[in-house]
Design a protein around this motif. Structure first.
Motif: not given
Length: 124
Positions: A88-102
């Protein structure tokens, strides 16, 4: 007469020796029987003790096997809980990373504009 007396004398000695040896034979046979019974008793006690030891160790093995299975189950259950939380934490991190990359991509597009006025409008 002397020969008959001598024969009688030696017969008495032989008879006495025979009786003495017969008594000793009887005593030794009794001792032999007692020793055989003792040996048999010790063997029986030993076999009973061996059976008891085997039985007790089988019980201990079963107790330890049961405990091992419970502990392994507990570890697997705890592993699942931890991994679910970490995923669940990894999913949050990946979403945050995706948002930052966007966001980085958008900012890159804005800085790549050749037209400064468009850049200023977009940035403000």
């Amino acid at each position: 007469m002397l020969i008959e007396e001598a024969i009688e004398f030696y017969k008495e000695q032989v008879k006495s020796s025979f009786e003495s040896l017969t008594e000793k034979e009887s005593e030794i046979q009794k001792m032999e029987q007692e020793q055989k019974e003792s040996i048999s008793g010790i063997q029986e006690e030993s076999h009973n003790l061996q059976s008891q030891i085997t039985s007790q160790f089988a019980e201990l093995h079963q107790i330890l096997t049961d405990k091992e299975q419970r502990l392994l189950g507990d570890v697997r259950e705890e592993e699942e809980k931890i991994i679910k939380s970490m995923e669940k934490n990894l999913q949050g991190i990946q979403e945050n990373l995706k948002s930052i990359q966007e966001e980085l991509s958008k900012l890159q597009e804005q800085t790549d504009h050749k037209n400064s006025l468009i850049f200023l409008k977009t940035y403000s």
